[in-house]
Design an enzyme around this catalytic site. Structure first.
Site, PDB file in Angstrom:
ATOM      1  N   TYR A  53       0.835  -1.195   0.000  1.00 48.76           N
ATOM      2  CA  TYR A  53       0.000   0.000   0.000  1.00 48.76           C
ATOM      3  C   TYR A  53       0.878   1.257   0.000  1.00 48.76           C
ATOM      4  O   TYR A  53       1.913   1.321   0.664  1.00 48.76           O
ATOM      5  CB  TYR A  53      -0.931   0.028   1.209  1.00 48.76           C
ATOM      6  CG  TYR A  53      -2.061  -0.970   1.161  1.00 48.76           C
ATOM      7  CD1 TYR A  53      -2.285  -1.757   0.036  1.00 48.76           C
ATOM      8  CD2 TYR A  53      -2.906  -1.140   2.256  1.00 48.76           C
ATOM      9  CE1 TYR A  53      -3.324  -2.674   0.004  1.00 48.76           C
ATOM     10  CE2 TYR A  53      -3.954  -2.050   2.222  1.00 48.76           C
ATOM     11  CZ  TYR A  53      -4.145  -2.821   1.096  1.00 48.76           C
ATOM     12  OH  TYR A  53      -5.169  -3.729   1.070  1.00 48.76           O
ATOM     13  N   SER A 211     -13.892  -3.844   0.018  1.00 47.52           N
ATOM     14  CA  SER A 211     -14.722  -3.077  -0.916  1.00 47.52           C
ATOM     15  C   SER A 211     -16.215  -3.333  -0.720  1.00 47.52           C
ATOM     16  O   SER A 211     -16.942  -3.625  -1.667  1.00 47.52           O
ATOM     17  CB  SER A 211     -14.338  -3.379  -2.376  1.00 47.52           C
ATOM     18  OG  SER A 211     -14.819  -2.387  -3.248  1.00 47.52           O
ATOM     19  N   PRO A 212     -16.714  -3.212   0.520  1.00 51.54           N
ATOM     20  CA  PRO A 212     -18.140  -3.462   0.754  1.00 51.54           C
ATOM     21  C   PRO A 212     -19.058  -2.475   0.043  1.00 51.54           C
ATOM     22  O   PRO A 212     -20.231  -2.772  -0.164  1.00 51.54           O
ATOM     23  CB  PRO A 212     -18.274  -3.362   2.280  1.00 51.54           C
ATOM     24  CG  PRO A 212     -17.121  -2.508   2.702  1.00 51.54           C
ATOM     25  CD  PRO A 212     -16.012  -2.852   1.773  1.00 51.54           C
ATOM     26  N   LEU A 213     -18.521  -1.308  -0.329  1.00 53.68           N
ATOM     27  CA  LEU A 213     -19.317  -0.332  -1.105  1.00 53.68           C
ATOM     28  C   LEU A 213     -18.890  -0.318  -2.569  1.00 53.68           C
ATOM     29  O   LEU A 213     -19.286   0.574  -3.324  1.00 53.68           O
ATOM     30  CB  LEU A 213     -19.177   1.077  -0.523  1.00 53.68           C
ATOM     31  CG  LEU A 213     -19.556   1.282   0.941  1.00 53.68           C
ATOM     32  CD1 LEU A 213     -19.562   2.762   1.282  1.00 53.68           C
ATOM     33  CD2 LEU A 213     -20.896   0.657   1.264  1.00 53.68           C
ATOM     34  N   GLY A 215     -16.011   0.382  -3.992  1.00 54.50           N
ATOM     35  CA  GLY A 215     -15.302   1.608  -4.326  1.00 54.50           C
ATOM     36  C   GLY A 215     -16.182   2.840  -4.372  1.00 54.50           C
ATOM     37  O   GLY A 215     -15.904   3.791  -5.113  1.00 54.50           O
ATOM     38  N   GLY A 216     -17.256   2.849  -3.583  1.00 55.35           N
ATOM     39  CA  GLY A 216     -18.161   3.991  -3.533  1.00 55.35           C
ATOM     40  C   GLY A 216     -19.328   3.898  -4.487  1.00 55.35           C
ATOM     41  O   GLY A 216     -20.254   4.712  -4.411  1.00 55.35           O
ATOM     42  N   LEU A 218     -21.732   1.805  -4.520  1.00 52.34           N
ATOM     43  CA  LEU A 218     -22.957   1.526  -3.770  1.00 52.34           C
ATOM     44  C   LEU A 218     -23.246   2.600  -2.718  1.00 52.34           C
ATOM     45  O   LEU A 218     -24.149   2.442  -1.908  1.00 52.34           O
ATOM     46  CB  LEU A 218     -22.849   0.152  -3.099  1.00 52.34           C
ATOM     47  CG  LEU A 218     -22.882  -1.039  -4.064  1.00 52.34           C
ATOM     48  CD1 LEU A 218     -22.386  -2.304  -3.383  1.00 52.34           C
ATOM     49  CD2 LEU A 218     -24.291  -1.241  -4.617  1.00 52.34           C
ATOM     50  N   GLY A 219     -22.484   3.675  -2.766  1.00 49.02           N
ATOM     51  CA  GLY A 219     -22.682   4.762  -1.807  1.00 49.02           C
ATOM     52  C   GLY A 219     -23.461   5.931  -2.365  1.00 49.02           C
ATOM     53  O   GLY A 219     -23.325   7.056  -1.892  1.00 49.02           O
ATOM     54  N   GLY A 220     -24.280   5.675  -3.388  1.00 46.26           N
ATOM     55  CA  GLY A 220     -25.079   6.739  -3.986  1.00 46.26           C
ATOM     56  C   GLY A 220     -24.397   7.403  -5.169  1.00 46.26           C
ATOM     57  O   GLY A 220     -24.517   8.618  -5.369  1.00 46.26           O
TER      58      GLY A 220
END
Length: 323
Positions: A53, A211-213, A215-216, A218-220
């Site tokens: 990273y 990555s539960p969203l 990469g964003g 699923l965050g709208g």
């Protein structure tokens, strides 16, 4: 903050794991320190990083940031269950990547120095190494455990078959073996329901979704784009690919009165196989949103609706595709 045991171990970890991949490239060191301190205030005791990273080959930029954070004192290191990873390319010379015994041991020593710590609580194989035999890998891990430099060993991005191979090879050596698996898992990416999740449950591994969203996405993401806010190239590609489902999803979230990111995270947390999803905030605001999602419980009707919008593979294999 709620806590759960990591797989079949007695180790207690927070239901959210703080992912640090953005620290360095996208989040300044000062802001990274503030986010980590705030995470501790919320009771998040599980931090995840990797030697690659920072994406500057061989530097371990993000690990260095964590090391300087711990060096401030105040009990910061003692409060954290620290997880890092080995496998990625750390140099241009042979044996500076993958899972040979030479690289595993050298990489561990380097991570310990960067992290300014004596021990890695959870040392994870970032990917399966199809060239290194399991006896060699486990001998290296056993050496690190015996030396007190590593406590637990985990995997990341393994298939169900790889988990079985690793666990059976460790069992033959009378070694604890894998205690966790990090996998890509969210409402859109549900392939691990076929074999990885059943393997984790069978062998007592804690599941740590990354990555539960997505990469964003699923965050709208649709709403943000409509409001003229910038979306990443990754998000734009996925909006194009999953646009119809995302439109239904965001409309449904509005209907039930919850933010899309909160619903997506709550959906992952609702899976009994999941120990802690890994959230990788770039900002303090994103951390606060993730913590807020812990209080959201989805009812059966909502879970069914989400399955209709984002259908999974049909359950575990082979029933998902054969009688």
């Amino acid at each position: 903050m709620n806590y759960a045991q990591l797989g079949r171990t007695g180790l207690q970890v927070s239901r959210l794991c703080l992912g640090t991949m953005n620290f360095g490239p996208h989040t300044s060191e000062a802001d990274s320190f503030a986010i980590m301190d705030r995470a501790l205030e919320h009771g998040i005791n599980f931090f995840d990083t990797a030697n690659v990273y920072g994406w500057k080959k061989g530097e371990g930029w993000t690990e260095q940031i964590l090391g300087r954070f711990f060096a401030q004192g105040g009990g910061r290191r003692d409060k954290v269950v620290l997880a890092t990873k080995v496998y990625g390319v750390m140099g241009d010379w042979p044996n500076e990547s993958r899972l040979s015994a030479v690289h595993v041991i050298r990489a561990c020593e380097a991570s310990l120095k960067r992290l300014k710590t004596d021990v890695i609580d959870l040392y994870q194989m970032h990917h399966v190494d199809r060239l290194s035999p399991w006896d060699e890998i486990w001998q290296a891990m056993e050496t690190l455990v015996r030396q007190g430099k590593v406590i637990y060993v985990g995997s990341s991005n393994f298939a169900g078959w790889h988990i079985a191979q690793a666990c059976e090879a460790a069992r033959a050596r009378h070694f604890v073996g894998l205690v966790s698996e990090q996998s890509l898992y969210n409402l859109i990416d549900r392939t691990i329901e076929l074999e990885v999740i059943p393997a984790c449950q069978a062998y007592g591994l804690g599941l740590l979704p990354w990555s539960p969203l997505k990469g964003g996405v699923l965050g709208g993401a649709l709403k943000k784009r409509a409001e003229g806010r910038r979306t990443s190239e990754f998000a734009q590609k996925n909006i194009h690919k999953h646009g119809d489902a995302l439109a239904k999803y965001e409309a449904y979230c509005t209907k039930i009165g919850h933010e899309p990111g909160d619903v997506a995270l709550a959906w992952v947390l609702a899976n009994p196989a999941v120990t802690a999803p890994i959230v990788g905030p770039r900002t303090m605001e994103q951390l606060e949103h993730a913590v807020a999602a812990l209080g959201l419980e989805l009812n059966e009707s909502t879970m069914r609706e989400l399955d209709e919008i984002f259908p999974g593979p049909g359950g575990p294999a082979p029933e998902a595709y054969a009688w």
